[in-house]
Write an enzyme that holds these catalytic residues in place. Structure first.
Site, PDB file in Angstrom:
ATOM      1  N   GLU A 177      -5.478   0.644   5.899  1.00  0.00           N
ATOM      2  CA  GLU A 177      -5.628   1.053   7.298  1.00  0.00           C
ATOM      3  C   GLU A 177      -6.789   0.328   7.974  1.00  0.00           C
ATOM      4  O   GLU A 177      -6.697  -0.042   9.143  1.00  0.00           O
ATOM      5  CB  GLU A 177      -5.819   2.569   7.393  1.00  0.00           C
ATOM      6  CG  GLU A 177      -4.582   3.380   7.036  1.00  0.00           C
ATOM      7  CD  GLU A 177      -3.393   3.100   7.937  1.00  0.00           C
ATOM      8  OE1 GLU A 177      -3.574   2.512   9.019  1.00  0.00           O
ATOM      9  OE2 GLU A 177      -2.266   3.466   7.555  1.00  0.00           O
ATOM     10  N   CYS A 230       9.969   0.116  18.886  1.00  0.00           N
ATOM     11  CA  CYS A 230       9.421   0.384  20.223  1.00  0.00           C
ATOM     12  C   CYS A 230       8.160  -0.454  20.428  1.00  0.00           C
ATOM     13  O   CYS A 230       7.062   0.063  20.631  1.00  0.00           O
ATOM     14  CB  CYS A 230       9.112   1.881  20.360  1.00  0.00           C
ATOM     15  SG  CYS A 230       8.853   2.417  22.071  1.00  0.00           S
ATOM     16  N   ASP A 243      -2.475   6.079  16.443  1.00  0.00           N
ATOM     17  CA  ASP A 243      -2.957   4.732  16.762  1.00  0.00           C
ATOM     18  C   ASP A 243      -2.231   4.210  17.997  1.00  0.00           C
ATOM     19  O   ASP A 243      -1.510   4.969  18.683  1.00  0.00           O
ATOM     20  CB  ASP A 243      -2.767   3.806  15.564  1.00  0.00           C
ATOM     21  CG  ASP A 243      -1.295   3.522  15.255  1.00  0.00           C
ATOM     22  OD1 ASP A 243      -0.403   4.181  15.849  1.00  0.00           O
ATOM     23  OD2 ASP A 243      -1.030   2.635  14.425  1.00  0.00           O
ATOM     24  N   TRP A 285       0.813  -1.220   0.000  1.00  0.00           N
ATOM     25  CA  TRP A 285       0.000   0.000   0.000  1.00  0.00           C
ATOM     26  C   TRP A 285       0.848   1.272   0.000  1.00  0.00           C
ATOM     27  O   TRP A 285       0.354   2.352  -0.272  1.00  0.00           O
ATOM     28  CB  TRP A 285      -0.957   0.002   1.187  1.00  0.00           C
ATOM     29  CG  TRP A 285      -0.350  -0.434   2.484  1.00  0.00           C
ATOM     30  CD1 TRP A 285       0.274   0.337   3.412  1.00  0.00           C
ATOM     31  CD2 TRP A 285      -0.299  -1.771   2.993  1.00  0.00           C
ATOM     32  NE1 TRP A 285       0.706  -0.421   4.463  1.00  0.00           N
ATOM     33  CE2 TRP A 285       0.367  -1.718   4.236  1.00  0.00           C
ATOM     34  CE3 TRP A 285      -0.752  -3.006   2.529  1.00  0.00           C
ATOM     35  CZ2 TRP A 285       0.583  -2.852   5.020  1.00  0.00           C
ATOM     36  CZ3 TRP A 285      -0.537  -4.127   3.305  1.00  0.00           C
ATOM     37  CH2 TRP A 285       0.125  -4.055   4.532  1.00  0.00           C
ATOM     38  N   CYS A 342      15.699  -0.906  22.094  1.00  0.00           N
ATOM     39  CA  CYS A 342      16.190   0.456  22.327  1.00  0.00           C
ATOM     40  C   CYS A 342      17.491   0.767  21.594  1.00  0.00           C
ATOM     41  O   CYS A 342      17.712   1.903  21.169  1.00  0.00           O
ATOM     42  CB  CYS A 342      16.361   0.700  23.825  1.00  0.00           C
ATOM     43  SG  CYS A 342      14.802   0.642  24.739  1.00  0.00           S
ATOM     44  N   TYR A 363      -8.118   8.283  13.694  1.00  0.00           N
ATOM     45  CA  TYR A 363      -6.849   7.747  13.199  1.00  0.00           C
ATOM     46  C   TYR A 363      -6.887   7.526  11.687  1.00  0.00           C
ATOM     47  O   TYR A 363      -5.988   7.965  10.957  1.00  0.00           O
ATOM     48  CB  TYR A 363      -6.493   6.428  13.902  1.00  0.00           C
ATOM     49  CG  TYR A 363      -5.401   5.706  13.178  1.00  0.00           C
ATOM     50  CD1 TYR A 363      -4.094   6.190  13.200  1.00  0.00           C
ATOM     51  CD2 TYR A 363      -5.679   4.578  12.396  1.00  0.00           C
ATOM     52  CE1 TYR A 363      -3.086   5.564  12.483  1.00  0.00           C
ATOM     53  CE2 TYR A 363      -4.680   3.947  11.684  1.00  0.00           C
ATOM     54  CZ  TYR A 363      -3.386   4.450  11.727  1.00  0.00           C
ATOM     55  OH  TYR A 363      -2.398   3.839  11.005  1.00  0.00           O
ATOM     56  N   THR A 381      -4.985  -6.433  13.106  1.00  0.00           N
ATOM     57  CA  THR A 381      -4.421  -7.502  12.290  1.00  0.00           C
ATOM     58  C   THR A 381      -2.970  -7.161  11.955  1.00  0.00           C
ATOM     59  O   THR A 381      -2.658  -6.028  11.647  1.00  0.00           O
ATOM     60  CB  THR A 381      -5.223  -7.679  10.988  1.00  0.00           C
ATOM     61  OG1 THR A 381      -6.618  -7.742  11.290  1.00  0.00           O
ATOM     62  CG2 THR A 381      -4.821  -8.954  10.276  1.00  0.00           C
ATOM     63  N   TYR A 403     -13.789  -9.407  12.205  1.00  0.00           N
ATOM     64  CA  TYR A 403     -14.409  -8.082  12.417  1.00  0.00           C
ATOM     65  C   TYR A 403     -15.087  -7.614  11.122  1.00  0.00           C
ATOM     66  O   TYR A 403     -14.744  -6.583  10.549  1.00  0.00           O
ATOM     67  CB  TYR A 403     -13.370  -7.054  12.882  1.00  0.00           C
ATOM     68  CG  TYR A 403     -12.633  -7.458  14.130  1.00  0.00           C
ATOM     69  CD1 TYR A 403     -13.167  -7.220  15.396  1.00  0.00           C
ATOM     70  CD2 TYR A 403     -11.388  -8.096  14.046  1.00  0.00           C
ATOM     71  CE1 TYR A 403     -12.500  -7.603  16.543  1.00  0.00           C
ATOM     72  CE2 TYR A 403     -10.706  -8.489  15.200  1.00  0.00           C
ATOM     73  CZ  TYR A 403     -11.275  -8.235  16.444  1.00  0.00           C
ATOM     74  OH  TYR A 403     -10.613  -8.615  17.579  1.00  0.00           O
TER      75      TYR A 403
END
Length: 364
Positions: A41, A196, A142, A28, A204, A124, A47, A86
């Site tokens: 999105e 992260c 998000d 995408w 890190c 979002y 997912t 969903y």
């Protein structure tokens, strides 16, 4: 500390420099049209990226634009979405596509506020489409973004609270670099998805903010972000029936509303039924059971409920008169023609294996 007290501006350049060399190649991103950004999105909600890739490719190949999505039949639409779960997400997408056809002549609006008015698009997604596809200077916050910003600023507020999310959107709005809104938002998402990461597993040493991150400095990586616990899932025990007439299997279609609306499923009932109750259940359909065989147990987790299933194969005599409401599908092709939720994957796989065994036996 709250993010207002932290120098967010200092994060921008290191982040963009890092992103220029670490952005993943994703389908995408290669052609970031408003439609493709929107589809990706919505698919990526709850997912994983790797799981989404083949679904995205198939979806946009079959439905390449808003007009195609708006005119797609329900069963084909659900079949294209099958496995992502969903299902209201894709239903809402089609409603929104029809809104765009009627109100915007088939062109996705570029305005953040206009995008918010489309069915199924929240803050979002509106921010992602507006910034990535149209270059609008709006944030796209998000779970990944909430996490990386909470850690960088050592912000200990509960990210499940809407007031905290709104505040983060307002603060990020102030630092979006001119002409680079899409790259900035994607970089934040990418950092949270690949470096992260959640549950204290942050890498890190690979982070462009290692020297700027207060959570790292204060040893709070495992404590942040703060997140209130979601409501406990309801447990439902279910008995699932694979009722077979030769090489055909009985399916039923769920209602037009509620969980898995409009999808096909194997007949199933609440509670664990005994063999005697199973035979009675089949007879009530005016079918004649010949043999009942216990199958594997399976589990499927939805957002608010968990199904714990016990399956049974029930072989029946060929019905002398088939009721219209009973759908007997060929086991060979029912997966292609009848959209079925992944909740029944264990039993679908069983049928595939059984069919193969039966064919090999016939060849002996």
């Amino acid at each position: 500390m709250r993010i207002e007290e932290y120098d967010l501006e200092a994060l921008v350049e290191p982040l963009l420099d890092w992103f220029s060399g670490h952005a993943r190649i994703l389908p995408w991103r290669e052609d970031a049209t408003p439609y493709r950004v929107w589809v990706s999105e919505i698919m990526l909600q709850q997912t994983r990226v790797e799981a989404v890739k083949p679904y995205f490719e198939r979806f946009v190949e079959t439905l390449p634009d808003i007009q195609a999505l708006a005119g797609c039949g329900e069963e084909q639409l659900l079949k294209l979405w099958e496995g992502l779960g969903y299902y209201n997400r894709v239903r809402n997408m089609q409603v929104a596509a029809r809104q765009v056809m009627e109100e915007y002549g088939g062109t996705m609006p570029s305005s953040y506020d206009a995008l918010l008015k489309l069915k199924g698009i929240g803050h979002y997604t509106a921010g992602a489409v507006a910034s990535i596809a149209y270059g609008k200077a709006v944030p796209a916050v998000d779970g990944n973004v909430l996490r990386v910003i909470s850690r960088a600023a050592a912000d200990e507020r509960d990210i499940m609270k809407q007031s905290v999310r709104t505040n983060m959107e307002e603060q990020l709005q102030k630092i979006i670099p001119d002409g680079r809104a899409g790259a900035f938002n994607q970089a934040l998402m990418e950092l949270g998805a690949t470096v992260c990461v959640p549950n204290g597993e942050a890498k890190c040493s690979e982070c462009p903010w290692e020297q700027l991150c207060l959570a790292k400095r204060e040893g709070k990586i495992t404590e942040l972000p703060k997140k209130s616990k979601a409501a406990k899932r309801r447990i439902e025990e279910r008995t699932v029936f694979l009722i077979r007439d030769g090489e055909k299997v009985l399916l039923r279609k769920r209602g037009s509303k509620g969980l898995l609306a409009g999808m096909y499923e194997f007949p199933n009932e609440l509670g664990y039924l005994t063999e005697k109750e199973i035979i009675s259940y089949v007879k009530k359909m005016d079918l004649t059971p010949l043999r009942v065989e216990k199958l594997t147990e399976a589990k499927h987790i939805f957002s608010h409920v968990e199904w714990r299933m016990k399956g049974y194969l029930v072989r029946i005599e060929e019905p002398t008169e088939k009721k219209k409401e009973l759908i007997f599908a060929e086991t060979e092709d029912f997966k292609e023609n009848y959209p079925m939720p992944s909740a029944f994957a264990a039993y679908t796989e069983y049928l595939n294996i059984q069919l193969l065994k039966e064919r090999l036996k016939k060849m002996e």
